[in-house]
Motif scaffolding. Structure first.
Motif, short mmCIF file in Angstrom:
data_model
loop_
_atom_site.label_atom_id
_atom_site.label_comp_id
_atom_site.label_asym_id
_atom_site.label_seq_id
_atom_site.Cartn_x
_atom_site.Cartn_y
_atom_site.Cartn_z
N ASN A 9 0.86 -1.18 0.00
CA ASN A 9 0.00 0.00 0.00
C ASN A 9 0.90 1.23 0.00
OD1 ASN A 9 -1.60 2.27 0.94
ND2 ASN A 9 -3.19 0.79 1.52
N GLU A 11 0.40 4.40 -0.28
CA GLU A 11 -0.01 5.56 0.53
C GLU A 11 0.36 5.34 2.00
OE1 GLU A 11 -2.11 7.91 3.27
OE2 GLU A 11 -2.73 5.82 2.93
N LEU A 12 0.12 4.14 2.52
CA LEU A 12 0.47 3.84 3.90
C LEU A 12 1.98 3.86 4.09
CD1 LEU A 12 -1.93 0.96 5.01
CD2 LEU A 12 -1.83 3.29 5.92
N GLN A 14 4.27 5.52 2.44
CA GLN A 14 4.77 6.89 2.43
C GLN A 14 4.45 7.61 3.74
OE1 GLN A 14 2.85 8.09 -1.26
NE2 GLN A 14 4.81 8.07 -2.35
N ARG A 15 3.28 7.32 4.29
CA ARG A 15 2.85 8.00 5.52
C ARG A 15 3.66 7.52 6.72
NH1 ARG A 15 -2.24 7.18 8.16
NH2 ARG A 15 -3.08 6.31 6.23
N TYR A 16 4.02 6.23 6.72
CA TYR A 16 4.73 5.67 7.87
C TYR A 16 6.24 5.60 7.65
CZ TYR A 16 0.51 4.16 10.36
OH TYR A 16 -0.67 4.12 11.07
N ASP A 17 6.74 6.17 6.55
CA ASP A 17 8.17 6.03 6.23
C ASP A 17 9.01 7.03 7.03
OD1 ASP A 17 10.42 5.03 5.08
OD2 ASP A 17 10.24 6.17 3.23
N ASP A 418 -5.76 1.98 10.51
CA ASP A 418 -5.16 2.00 9.17
C ASP A 418 -5.04 0.61 8.56
OD1 ASP A 418 -4.87 4.75 8.98
OD2 ASP A 418 -2.85 4.76 9.84
N ASN A 440 7.79 0.01 12.36
CA ASN A 440 6.95 1.04 12.96
C ASN A 440 6.16 0.49 14.14
OD1 ASN A 440 7.14 1.49 9.87
ND2 ASN A 440 6.69 3.53 10.67
N LYS A 458 15.55 5.15 7.28
CA LYS A 458 14.10 5.09 7.06
C LYS A 458 13.65 3.63 7.07
CE LYS A 458 12.90 9.47 6.34
NZ LYS A 458 12.33 9.83 5.03
#
Length: 460
Positions: A9, A11-12, A14-17, A418, A440, A458
């Motif tokens: 995913n 989008e997820l 990128q958001r949690y990176d 999420d 994460n 990252k």
């Protein structure tokens, strides 16, 4: 896109990176301190001997004859191959000191040579190092141990591979990174594909039990199309395991990386595309996602250990020997003995000086408190098995899980929303979208993150 136990995913991701630890230990090395000393180590060895656990040995061979610009390892770059003779002399001294501490009846079930470039040593030096190890420790002679070595295909021949197999090495990890000549030149690692394939063929001829290939994505001049070509050629060689590392560009921390042209690095979007296509390719090819950057064939020991709940994680990455205490030797090497971590000095001069005084070359370490051991168990379950049993943790550590980790469970609610995981009365189960973001999830249970500078790469 779903493939086996993964769900990519973008989008997820990128958001949690964000930056975070790789959890080869908990607490991480950032928490090690110089108050830890030889007396602390000796007390831990006494506890370790009382446990009767088998041993794992790690030897750090720091020398490389060329520098790869992406490298973040502790190494000594030199064309002077005579320098290894002195280093091996002092490794022998360190082994002698360590062997006097540990019960000689404890068998070495796991052994690893890392670096640097362990194959910087010539065959006679390799034989001498293994002979010294036999002298000081009880090695297995039935080929049932997990005895592994990191190999630079540019520094070995078929004769070397045969010699290593005769010494007892039954697992080999080959550094490849990328077959594209343009990428190789950009990172100063010229390694023709034919050279690598010859080493792989030799390993197969010598009946090496497990062959692993290391690749890196995110290097300069890499494209998704080019990396998939490398991956296709690697899979044709049929490795048992693959490690697909994300290149972390941290030039302020690692000087060699300053020689990389940042303008040539792939964009974040390109890197994500490489990751997605890699996951699709490997899972379609039948490899199992072990975790983090690791894939293995279903019949490989790592995959089997994950299936039966015995997989572990330490400074060598994922492992099948959770029961072993780790004795580490050589500069910058990190040991795990009883409930402690300890690290050796980082430079040759200090290393030699300590051993000349008859002292172990300890630099820093940490004695784990009850809370550290508890949180390590939680993180290990999650990062190895993508699930956590509240009951087993509560029973082992005599706690009420919900009360002890009430704030952590609240933080996990957003991740549950999420779709990364599910919290039930029994525990936590990581869903396919959360497996790529397992770091994460583990970070929620890391009590030190808010109190320390995040000197980490990252997560993706």
């Amino acid at each position: 896109m779903r493939h086996n136990s993964l769900l990519f995913n973008a989008e997820l991701i990128q958001r949690y990176d964000v930056a975070g630890p790789r959890y080869t230990s908990y607490p991480t090395a950032v928490q090690f301190n110089e108050q830890f000393n030889g007396s602390d180590y000796h007390q831990c060895v006494v506890k370790s001997n009382a446990s009767g656990k088998p041993l794992s040995l790690y030897f750090h061979i720091p020398f490389c004859d060329t520098v790869c610009f992406y490298c973040a390892c502790n190494k000594v770059v030199t064309k002077d191959y005579t320098r290894s003779k002195k280093y091996l002399h002092y490794l022998d001294k360190e082994m002698h000191l360590q062997s006097k501490l540990f019960d000689s009846q404890r068998k070495v079930e796991q052994l690893h040579w890392g670096g640097g470039t362990p194959t910087f040593l010539n065959i006679s030096e390799m034989q001498a190092l293994m002979a010294s190890t036999h002298k000081y420790f009880t090695l297995l002679d039935d080929d049932k141990g997990e005895y592994s070595i990191e190999i630079d295909p540019r520094s070995v021949t078929g004769e070397t591979i045969t010699a290593l197999r005769q010494l007892g090495f039954n697992r080999m990890s080959l550094g490849v990174q990328d077959f594209d000549p343009l990428v190789q030149r950009a990172v100063n690692r010229i390694q023709p594909k034919s050279q690598t394939l010859e080493v792989i063929a030799s390993a197969r001829e010598n009946n090496v039990k497990s062959l692993s290939i290391d690749l890196i994505y995110g290097l300069p001049l890499q494209t998704c199309k080019g990396f998939m070509q490398t991956l296709t050629e690697v899979i044709e060689a049929n490795p048992d395991r693959l490690s697909i590392f994300n290149y972390a560009h941290l030039p302020k921390m690692f000087k060699p990386q300053r020689r990389i042209n940042e303008k040539e690095l792939p964009s974040a979007t390109e890197k994500l595309q490489i990751l997605q296509k890699t996951i699709e390719y490997l899972t379609d090819a039948g490899y199992v996602y072990i975790g983090m950057d690791h894939f293995a064939k279903p019949d490989d020991e790592l995959a089997i250990a994950q299936e039966n709940g015995s997989l572990y994680r330490n400074f060598q990455g994922y492992s099948t020997h959770a029961e072993c205490d780790l004795v580490a030797m050589g500069i910058t090497s990190i040991a795990q003995v009883a409930n402690s971590y300890s690290q050796n000095v980082k430079d040759l001069e200090s290393y030699y000086a300590c051993l000349d005084k008859g002292e172990l070359p300890l630099f820093r370490g940490i004695l784990l408190e009850h809370d550290d051991v508890l949180r390590r168990a939680v993180i290990t379950q999650l990062i190895c098995h993508f699930k956590l049993s509240f009951v087993s943790i509560a029973k082992t550590f005599d706690i009420d899980f919900y009360n002890y980790f009430s704030s952590e469970l609240k933080k996990l609610m957003l991740m549950q929303k999420d779709g990364l995981l599910q919290i039930t009365e029994e525990g936590i189960r990581v869903h396919p979208p959360g497996r790529l973001l397992i770091r994460n999830i583990c970070m929620v249970f890391d009590k030190y993150l808010n109190n320390t500078e995040r000197r980490f790469s990252k997560v993706i």
